[in-house]
Design a protein around this motif. Structure first.
Motif, PDB file in Angstrom:
ATOM      1  N   ASP A 223       0.809  -1.219   0.000  1.00 41.15           N
ATOM      2  CA  ASP A 223       0.000   0.000   0.000  1.00 41.15           C
ATOM      3  C   ASP A 223       0.839   1.265   0.000  1.00 41.15           C
ATOM      4  O   ASP A 223       0.313   2.357  -0.233  1.00 41.15           O
ATOM      5  CB  ASP A 223      -0.959   0.008   1.189  1.00 41.15           C
ATOM      6  N   LYS A 224       2.163   1.134   0.207  1.00 36.90           N
ATOM      7  CA  LYS A 224       3.043   2.297   0.259  1.00 36.90           C
ATOM      8  C   LYS A 224       3.791   2.557  -1.048  1.00 36.90           C
ATOM      9  O   LYS A 224       4.082   3.704  -1.377  1.00 36.90           O
ATOM     10  CB  LYS A 224       4.065   2.127   1.390  1.00 36.90           C
ATOM     11  N   PHE A 225       4.134   1.490  -1.780  1.00 35.81           N
ATOM     12  CA  PHE A 225       4.914   1.672  -3.010  1.00 35.81           C
ATOM     13  C   PHE A 225       4.799   0.433  -3.882  1.00 35.81           C
ATOM     14  O   PHE A 225       4.347  -0.634  -3.445  1.00 35.81           O
ATOM     15  CB  PHE A 225       6.391   1.947  -2.684  1.00 35.81           C
ATOM     16  N   SER A 226       5.220   0.594  -5.135  1.00 42.61           N
ATOM     17  CA  SER A 226       5.312  -0.537  -6.049  1.00 42.61           C
ATOM     18  C   SER A 226       6.595  -0.406  -6.863  1.00 42.61           C
ATOM     19  O   SER A 226       7.109   0.700  -7.064  1.00 42.61           O
ATOM     20  CB  SER A 226       4.094  -0.600  -6.988  1.00 42.61           C
ATOM     21  N   ILE A 227       7.118  -1.547  -7.317  1.00 45.57           N
ATOM     22  CA  ILE A 227       8.329  -1.578  -8.141  1.00 45.57           C
ATOM     23  C   ILE A 227       8.042  -2.450  -9.357  1.00 45.57           C
ATOM     24  O   ILE A 227       7.514  -3.563  -9.224  1.00 45.57           O
ATOM     25  CB  ILE A 227       9.533  -2.149  -7.374  1.00 45.57           C
ATOM     26  N   GLY A 228       8.372  -1.946 -10.535  1.00 44.14           N
ATOM     27  CA  GLY A 228       8.151  -2.711 -11.755  1.00 44.14           C
ATOM     28  C   GLY A 228       9.080  -2.247 -12.859  1.00 44.14           C
ATOM     29  O   GLY A 228       9.756  -1.219 -12.738  1.00 44.14           O
ATOM     30  N   ILE A 229       9.109  -3.012 -13.946  1.00 39.00           N
ATOM     31  CA  ILE A 229       9.981  -2.699 -15.080  1.00 39.00           C
ATOM     32  C   ILE A 229       9.150  -2.708 -16.353  1.00 39.00           C
ATOM     33  O   ILE A 229       8.431  -3.676 -16.631  1.00 39.00           O
ATOM     34  CB  ILE A 229      11.128  -3.721 -15.209  1.00 39.00           C
ATOM     35  N   PHE A 230       9.255  -1.633 -17.136  1.00 42.53           N
ATOM     36  CA  PHE A 230       8.626  -1.556 -18.439  1.00 42.53           C
ATOM     37  C   PHE A 230       9.655  -1.900 -19.512  1.00 42.53           C
ATOM     38  O   PHE A 230      10.757  -1.344 -19.516  1.00 42.53           O
ATOM     39  CB  PHE A 230       8.067  -0.157 -18.708  1.00 42.53           C
ATOM     40  N   LEU A 231       9.289  -2.809 -20.404  1.00 44.20           N
ATOM     41  CA  LEU A 231      10.152  -3.204 -21.514  1.00 44.20           C
ATOM     42  C   LEU A 231       9.515  -2.688 -22.803  1.00 44.20           C
ATOM     43  O   LEU A 231       8.446  -3.154 -23.211  1.00 44.20           O
ATOM     44  CB  LEU A 231      10.307  -4.722 -21.557  1.00 44.20           C
ATOM     45  N   LEU A 232      10.170  -1.716 -23.433  1.00 47.02           N
ATOM     46  CA  LEU A 232       9.624  -1.087 -24.635  1.00 47.02           C
ATOM     47  C   LEU A 232      10.490  -1.440 -25.844  1.00 47.02           C
ATOM     48  O   LEU A 232      11.701  -1.165 -25.840  1.00 47.02           O
ATOM     49  CB  LEU A 232       9.577   0.436 -24.503  1.00 47.02           C
ATOM     50  N   PRO A 233       9.903  -2.039 -26.871  1.00 45.57           N
ATOM     51  CA  PRO A 233      10.663  -2.294 -28.093  1.00 45.57           C
ATOM     52  C   PRO A 233      10.879  -0.983 -28.846  1.00 45.57           C
ATOM     53  O   PRO A 233      10.263   0.037 -28.502  1.00 45.57           O
ATOM     54  CB  PRO A 233       9.747  -3.241 -28.873  1.00 45.57           C
ATOM     55  N   PRO A 234      11.731  -0.956 -29.865  1.00 47.55           N
ATOM     56  CA  PRO A 234      11.910   0.269 -30.657  1.00 47.55           C
ATOM     57  C   PRO A 234      10.568   0.801 -31.159  1.00 47.55           C
ATOM     58  O   PRO A 234       9.719   0.024 -31.627  1.00 47.55           O
ATOM     59  CB  PRO A 234      12.799  -0.192 -31.819  1.00 47.55           C
ATOM     60  N   SER A 235      10.343   2.096 -31.011  1.00 49.65           N
ATOM     61  CA  SER A 235       9.104   2.787 -31.374  1.00 49.65           C
ATOM     62  C   SER A 235       7.970   2.525 -30.390  1.00 49.65           C
ATOM     63  O   SER A 235       6.850   3.015 -30.591  1.00 49.65           O
ATOM     64  CB  SER A 235       8.631   2.416 -32.790  1.00 49.65           C
ATOM     65  N   GLY A 236       8.225   1.785 -29.305  1.00 51.79           N
ATOM     66  CA  GLY A 236       7.206   1.587 -28.280  1.00 51.79           C
ATOM     67  C   GLY A 236       6.881   2.898 -27.588  1.00 51.79           C
ATOM     68  O   GLY A 236       7.771   3.721 -27.337  1.00 51.79           O
ATOM     69  N   VAL A 237       5.607   3.108 -27.285  1.00 51.25           N
ATOM     70  CA  VAL A 237       5.162   4.370 -26.681  1.00 51.25           C
ATOM     71  C   VAL A 237       4.277   4.103 -25.468  1.00 51.25           C
ATOM     72  O   VAL A 237       3.321   3.326 -25.547  1.00 51.25           O
ATOM     73  CB  VAL A 237       4.374   5.236 -27.690  1.00 51.25           C
ATOM     74  N   LEU A 238       4.613   4.739 -24.369  1.00 51.22           N
ATOM     75  CA  LEU A 238       3.681   4.851 -23.243  1.00 51.22           C
ATOM     76  C   LEU A 238       3.085   6.244 -23.360  1.00 51.22           C
ATOM     77  O   LEU A 238       3.755   7.238 -23.061  1.00 51.22           O
ATOM     78  CB  LEU A 238       4.425   4.698 -21.908  1.00 51.22           C
ATOM     79  N   PRO A 239       1.840   6.365 -23.857  1.00 49.57           N
ATOM     80  CA  PRO A 239       1.258   7.683 -24.136  1.00 49.57           C
ATOM     81  C   PRO A 239       1.185   8.560 -22.889  1.00 49.57           C
ATOM     82  O   PRO A 239       1.307   8.078 -21.757  1.00 49.57           O
ATOM     83  CB  PRO A 239      -0.144   7.342 -24.654  1.00 49.57           C
ATOM     84  N   LEU A 240       0.982   9.837 -23.126  1.00 49.73           N
ATOM     85  CA  LEU A 240       0.927  10.815 -22.040  1.00 49.73           C
ATOM     86  C   LEU A 240      -0.092  10.381 -20.997  1.00 49.73           C
ATOM     87  O   LEU A 240      -1.269  10.180 -21.289  1.00 49.73           O
ATOM     88  CB  LEU A 240       0.561  12.185 -22.604  1.00 49.73           C
ATOM     89  N   HIS A 241       0.378  10.238 -19.738  1.00 49.39           N
ATOM     90  CA  HIS A 241      -0.480   9.784 -18.641  1.00 49.39           C
ATOM     91  C   HIS A 241      -0.016  10.431 -17.354  1.00 49.39           C
ATOM     92  O   HIS A 241       1.087  10.975 -17.271  1.00 49.39           O
ATOM     93  CB  HIS A 241      -0.435   8.253 -18.515  1.00 49.39           C
ATOM     94  N   ASN A 242      -0.848  10.350 -16.337  1.00 50.04           N
ATOM     95  CA  ASN A 242      -0.531  11.040 -15.084  1.00 50.04           C
ATOM     96  C   ASN A 242      -0.161  10.067 -13.969  1.00 50.04           C
ATOM     97  O   ASN A 242      -0.243   8.851 -14.105  1.00 50.04           O
ATOM     98  CB  ASN A 242      -1.705  11.915 -14.644  1.00 50.04           C
ATOM     99  N   HIS A 243       0.259  10.646 -12.842  1.00 49.07           N
ATOM    100  CA  HIS A 243       0.619   9.884 -11.638  1.00 49.07           C
ATOM    101  C   HIS A 243       0.035  10.635 -10.438  1.00 49.07           C
ATOM    102  O   HIS A 243       0.758  11.308  -9.706  1.00 49.07           O
ATOM    103  CB  HIS A 243       2.138   9.761 -11.515  1.00 49.07           C
TER     104      HIS A 243
END
Length: 270
Positions: free
Chosen positions: A92-112
């Motif tokens: 409930d305090k934090f999370s840890i993760g890894i995003f793997l993006l191939p060439p041209s991969g996009v995580l579109p504009l998003h908030n936190h």
């Protein structure tokens, strides 16, 4: 002689037990740094520096990821290239993760929303574009500004938008230091575009939580000149290209974010 060998083996076992993996150090430090934090609460300056120091020293090998993994092999499709997420841990305090993006991969504009986020580019080259809200006011509903020069490509009816200022618009290549965004500063809304195969280690404090109102919201950007709002004037020394109107949208069609097992050094959660 036999006794010396026995003692030597015991000492080696003790040394092995004492050796703590980089990802375990990260987890242990997050547990301490975020212990007294919550939504909208930023860790202490000392805690932030501790986390930065650990993240700055972590490499892909420390978490078992490398550019030749099958996740980075791109299949030509009409939509976004598939992005893979490796879940390391969450409380409930934090999370840890890894995003793997191939060439041209996009995580579109998003908030936190109400989060402090640490991001470490483990390998590759990535373009990051990030915004912060100009003020705390709510979205406004408006129409596009008048134009007699045909600069608008499509008609825009009444749209709910909110003014944001560009914070980051640069390419980053590993190895580089971890970046930090805060609940109201540092580029809380950001977009990742992989120029090569990229891996990004993310620490979120606190994590997303729909029941508590911390859900991931996506945005479409509109140039500042596209809308005319009486009380939104820029200072004379500000460039309009450093501002944009952000419109909330649903998750972009074609965005594929899938989970996969994390096979790096294990974390002992306490």
């Amino acid at each position: 002689m036999g006794m010396e060998k026995v003692l030597g083996k015991k000492m080696k076992r003790r040394l092995r037990h004492k050796k703590v993996s980089a990802v375990q150090k990260l987890y242990d430090t997050c547990s301490e740094v975020f212990a007294n934090c919550g939504p909208g609460v930023v860790p202490s300056a000392d805690g932030i520096e501790r986390l930065k120091d650990i993240l700055n020293g972590i490499t892909g090998l420390d978490v078992g990821v490398q550019p030749n993994m099958p996740y980075f092999k791109v299949k030509v499709t009409a939509g976004y290239p598939k992005i893979t997420y490796l879940h390391l841990c969450e409380c409930d305090k934090f999370s840890i993760g890894i995003f793997l993006l191939p060439p041209s991969g996009v995580l579109p504009l998003h908030n936190h929303p109400q989060m402090t986020v640490f991001s470490k580019l483990l390998f590759g080259t990535m373009h990051i574009k990030a915004y912060d809200w100009v003020d705390d006011s709510a979205s406004i509903t408006t129409r596009k500004a008048d134009s007699s020069e045909g600069v608008f490509e499509r008609e825009v009816g009444p749209v709910s938008v909110r003014l944001a200022k560009l914070k980051v618009n640069s390419d980053f290549t590993a190895p580089c230091d971890a970046s930090i965004l805060y609940p109201t500063d540092g580029g809380n809304m950001h977009c990742f575009t992989a120029l090569t195969s990229c891996a990004v280690l993310d620490v979120l404090g606190p994590p997303y939580c729909d029941p508590e109102g911390r859900h991931c919201q996506y945005y479409r950007t509109h140039p500042f000149a596209n809308f005319s709002v009486d009380d939104k004037k820029l200072p004379e020394d500000e460039k309009p290209e450093n501002y944009a109107w952000l419109e909330e949208i649903d998750k972009p069609a074609g965005l594929s974010l899938v989970g996969a097992p994390y096979n790096g050094p294990k974390i002992v959660e306490k």
